[in-house]
Design an enzyme around this catalytic site. Structure first.
Site, PDB file in Angstrom:
ATOM      1  N   ARG A  54       0.851  -1.175   0.000  1.00 20.71           N
ATOM      2  CA  ARG A  54       0.000   0.000   0.000  1.00 20.71           C
ATOM      3  C   ARG A  54       0.890   1.229   0.000  1.00 20.71           C
ATOM      4  O   ARG A  54       2.104   1.118   0.053  1.00 20.71           O
ATOM      5  CB  ARG A  54      -1.018   0.014   1.169  1.00 20.71           C
ATOM      6  CG  ARG A  54      -0.702  -0.773   2.374  1.00 20.71           C
ATOM      7  CD  ARG A  54       0.197  -0.161   3.425  1.00 20.71           C
ATOM      8  NE  ARG A  54       0.055   1.268   3.555  1.00 20.71           N
ATOM      9  CZ  ARG A  54       1.050   2.090   3.739  1.00 20.71           C
ATOM     10  NH1 ARG A  54       2.303   1.622   3.802  1.00 20.71           N
ATOM     11  NH2 ARG A  54       0.878   3.371   3.875  1.00 20.71           N
ATOM     12  N   GLY A  55       0.255   2.408  -0.086  1.00 19.34           N
ATOM     13  CA  GLY A  55       1.045   3.627  -0.197  1.00 19.34           C
ATOM     14  C   GLY A  55       1.276   3.942  -1.676  1.00 19.34           C
ATOM     15  O   GLY A  55       1.552   3.036  -2.482  1.00 19.34           O
ATOM     16  N   ALA A  56       1.170   5.233  -1.999  1.00 23.88           N
ATOM     17  CA  ALA A  56       1.126   5.637  -3.404  1.00 23.88           C
ATOM     18  C   ALA A  56       2.293   5.090  -4.245  1.00 23.88           C
ATOM     19  O   ALA A  56       2.085   4.463  -5.290  1.00 23.88           O
ATOM     20  CB  ALA A  56       1.101   7.168  -3.475  1.00 23.88           C
ATOM     21  N   ARG A  97      -7.480   0.055  -6.824  1.00 23.75           N
ATOM     22  CA  ARG A  97      -7.594   1.143  -5.838  1.00 23.75           C
ATOM     23  C   ARG A  97      -7.672   2.477  -6.596  1.00 23.75           C
ATOM     24  O   ARG A  97      -6.771   2.798  -7.369  1.00 23.75           O
ATOM     25  CB  ARG A  97      -6.398   1.142  -4.857  1.00 23.75           C
ATOM     26  CG  ARG A  97      -6.360  -0.127  -4.004  1.00 23.75           C
ATOM     27  CD  ARG A  97      -5.501   0.035  -2.774  1.00 23.75           C
ATOM     28  NE  ARG A  97      -6.089   0.948  -1.817  1.00 23.75           N
ATOM     29  CZ  ARG A  97      -5.431   1.454  -0.771  1.00 23.75           C
ATOM     30  NH1 ARG A  97      -4.159   1.147  -0.589  1.00 23.75           N
ATOM     31  NH2 ARG A  97      -6.023   2.272   0.073  1.00 23.75           N
ATOM     32  N   GLN A 210      -2.242   2.492  10.035  1.00 26.30           N
ATOM     33  CA  GLN A 210      -0.934   2.451   9.359  1.00 26.30           C
ATOM     34  C   GLN A 210       0.131   3.201  10.152  1.00 26.30           C
ATOM     35  O   GLN A 210       1.315   2.889  10.059  1.00 26.30           O
ATOM     36  CB  GLN A 210      -1.041   3.063   7.956  1.00 26.30           C
ATOM     37  CG  GLN A 210      -1.813   2.221   6.950  1.00 26.30           C
ATOM     38  CD  GLN A 210      -3.243   2.679   6.845  1.00 26.30           C
ATOM     39  OE1 GLN A 210      -3.843   3.080   7.838  1.00 26.30           O
ATOM     40  NE2 GLN A 210      -3.820   2.600   5.661  1.00 26.30           N
ATOM     41  N   ASP A 251      -1.631  10.694  -1.645  1.00 26.00           N
ATOM     42  CA  ASP A 251      -1.939   9.650  -2.621  1.00 26.00           C
ATOM     43  C   ASP A 251      -2.200  10.246  -3.998  1.00 26.00           C
ATOM     44  O   ASP A 251      -2.117   9.550  -5.005  1.00 26.00           O
ATOM     45  CB  ASP A 251      -3.144   8.851  -2.136  1.00 26.00           C
ATOM     46  CG  ASP A 251      -2.824   8.209  -0.804  1.00 26.00           C
ATOM     47  OD1 ASP A 251      -2.309   7.091  -0.796  1.00 26.00           O
ATOM     48  OD2 ASP A 251      -3.022   8.874   0.236  1.00 26.00           O
ATOM     49  N   ASN A 261      -5.124  12.690   0.795  1.00 21.38           N
ATOM     50  CA  ASN A 261      -4.284  11.845   1.641  1.00 21.38           C
ATOM     51  C   ASN A 261      -5.197  11.063   2.586  1.00 21.38           C
ATOM     52  O   ASN A 261      -6.428  11.252   2.595  1.00 21.38           O
ATOM     53  CB  ASN A 261      -3.269  12.685   2.417  1.00 21.38           C
ATOM     54  CG  ASN A 261      -2.169  11.833   3.039  1.00 21.38           C
ATOM     55  OD1 ASN A 261      -1.610  10.961   2.363  1.00 21.38           O
ATOM     56  ND2 ASN A 261      -1.856  12.039   4.298  1.00 21.38           N
ATOM     57  N   LYS A 262      -4.595  10.220   3.388  1.00 21.72           N
ATOM     58  CA  LYS A 262      -5.367   9.347   4.282  1.00 21.72           C
ATOM     59  C   LYS A 262      -6.382  10.134   5.085  1.00 21.72           C
ATOM     60  O   LYS A 262      -6.108  11.242   5.543  1.00 21.72           O
ATOM     61  CB  LYS A 262      -4.388   8.603   5.203  1.00 21.72           C
ATOM     62  CG  LYS A 262      -4.999   7.577   6.127  1.00 21.72           C
ATOM     63  CD  LYS A 262      -5.857   6.557   5.415  1.00 21.72           C
ATOM     64  CE  LYS A 262      -5.125   5.778   4.372  1.00 21.72           C
ATOM     65  NZ  LYS A 262      -6.016   4.907   3.555  1.00 21.72           N
TER      66      LYS A 262
HETATM   67  O1  MRU Z   1      -4.524   3.288   2.145  1.00 21.80           O
HETATM   68  P1  MRU Z   1      -3.032   3.385   2.071  1.00 21.80           P
HETATM   69  O2  MRU Z   1      -2.315   2.832   3.247  1.00 21.80           O
HETATM   70  O3  MRU Z   1      -2.499   2.886   0.750  1.00 21.80           O
HETATM   71  O4  MRU Z   1      -2.842   4.954   2.087  1.00 21.80           O
HETATM   72  C1  MRU Z   1      -1.690   5.530   1.735  1.00 21.80           C
HETATM   73  C2  MRU Z   1      -1.093   6.180   2.886  1.00 21.80           C
HETATM   74  O5  MRU Z   1      -0.412   5.541   3.637  1.00 21.80           O
HETATM   75  C3  MRU Z   1      -1.237   7.593   3.110  1.00 21.80           C
HETATM   76  O6  MRU Z   1      -2.362   8.165   2.645  1.00 21.80           O
HETATM   77  C4  MRU Z   1       0.056   8.268   2.787  1.00 21.80           C
HETATM   78  O7  MRU Z   1       0.171   9.382   3.560  1.00 21.80           O
HETATM   79  C5  MRU Z   1       0.205   8.648   1.349  1.00 21.80           C
HETATM   80  S1  MRU Z   1       0.840   7.408   0.384  1.00 21.80           S
HETATM   81  C6  MRU Z   1       2.479   7.725   0.495  1.00 21.80           C
END
Ligand code: MRU
Length: 371
Positions: A54-56, A97, A210, A251, A261-262
């Site tokens: 996960r994560g961009a 996603r 996370q 993201d 973002n999250k």
């Molecule tokens: O749902 P996720 O865990 O894939 O979300 C991503 C994240 O961890 C955050 O939004 C993050 O700050 C940005 S992705 C580097």
């Protein structure tokens, strides 16, 4: 970054069989360090959708390797048949996603590169090279984000005469969210490695935690002082002058500076504005959305409600899930929110730091100016 003294990236090709992609299955962290093999596009799609990765940046890199796996099994009959199969696999990956723009970006980059080669052998070689290039570039850009961002921390440290710089971060935009280094964490690691005293407030980041699970684990392994806090604590800390700087990842950020973002990031940005705390967002160029002007147009993923109604933890050697909410209470699980550019102090990119507005972003990335 290092885990128990050994250097890892978050994704790589198996050294003795390069048809296999290996990842750290993040669902088991921080309790168990599990490496998973991926050999089919379906496995890659599940790994992204169910958040083994996960994560961009890492989602983008995984999609890049996913397209390489797709190329390995694409038909040899003709270039057209090869590309048709790849396009279908690309759609399958892109659908997993919706918010992280790196996913679509990586699939499109692979399709363009592979489409330009002739013959299946050449196409497979290009898919391999492009997957590696996407991953290497992600790591390199994150390292450079650290080099640019550390100046912010250094300046605060000087102003505080060397007292620890308190940085609040949300979710995990660390090396686990990318191929290496991370974005929000890269300046923090760089500062720590240069001997600048830093301390990180780690938002737990409900519902999937996370921050509590991943960011805390990363920081521990790197020896960076930190405290995990419940999601609602940040405003209180800012009011009492206990946060010098906020850095988050993103993201997807529009070229006009709106930041997806999250979920929960927007509330922290509001609190930061109210308390005069600088709010920076760190991102590689692959996370910019060069087409969307208004952040409220960004698709927001809604995930399974069980992530809200239940909570996971480690008990007697296994990860278990327990229910939090009444069985007859429905729940909604919006995974991201959008922080408007007016709340963002600046964007830390691989090319330097800019303001969160169209002029400033396009000055750093002139190749994206409309012709
Ligand atoms: O749902 P996720 O865990 O894939 O979300 C991503 C994240 O961890 C955050 O939004 C993050 O700050 C940005 S992705 C580097």
């Amino acid at each position: 970054m290092k885990v128990d003294g050994k250097h890892y990236r978050t994704i790589w090709l198996k050294p003795d069989d390069e048809r296999v992609v290996q990842i750290i299955d993040q669902r088991h962290l921080p309790h168990q360090f599990v490496i998973e093999d991926l050999t089919t596009v379906d496995q890659v799609a599940v790994a992204i959708k169910d958040m083994h990765v996960r994560g961009a940046g890492l989602i983008g890199a995984t999609a890049g390797f996913g397209m390489y796996i797709a190329a390995l099994s694409a038909p040899d009959t003709s270039d057209a048949a090869f590309m048709e199969a790849l396009a279908a696999d690309g759609e399958k990956l892109t659908a997993t996603r919706p918010t992280a723009v790196n996913l679509e970006w990586a699939v499109k980059r692979q399709l363009a590169a592979i489409g330009a080669a002739t013959g299946s052998a050449a196409k497979r070689e290009v898919a391999y090279q492009t997957a590696i290039a996407i991953a290497d570039e992600d790591a390199d850009f994150c390292r450079r984000i650290g080099e640019h961002g550390v100046a912010l921390i250094e300046a605060i440290s000087t102003r505080k005469h060397g007292a620890p710089v308190h940085i609040l971060t949300h979710c995990n935009a660390g090396w686990l969210a990318f191929v290496d280094y991370g974005t929000a964490t890269a300046p923090i690691y760089a500062a720590h490695d240069r001997g600048i005293p830093v301390h990180v407030w780690v938002d737990e980041t409900r519902p999937r935690n996370q921050g509590a699970r991943l960011t805390a684990w990363e920081l521990s392994h790197h020896g960076v002082p930190h405290d995990v806090i419940a999601d609602n604590v940040g405003g209180h800390l800012m009011q009492r002058g206990m946060v010098d700087l906020m850095i988050t990842g993103t993201d997807r950020t529009t070229y006009t500076g709106d930041v997806a973002n999250k979920i929960g990031t927007y509330l922290k940005a509001l609190a930061a504005k109210d308390n005069g705390v600088p709010f920076y967002v760190a991102l590689p160029s692959s996370t910019f959305d060069w087409e969307t002007r208004d952040g409220l147009q960004i698709p927001i993923e809604e995930r399974d409600a069980t992530e809200v109604t239940h909570i996971e933890g480690f008990h007697e050697g296994a990860i278990v899930s327990v229910r939090l909410t009444p069985t007859d209470s429905p729940a909604r699980n919006y995974a991201f929110d959008v922080t408007p550019r007016r709340l963002v102090t600046g964007l830390i990119t691989e090319r330097g730091i800019c303001e969160a507005n169209e002029e400033s972003v396009l000055a750093l990335y002139p190749e994206h100016r409309p012709a």
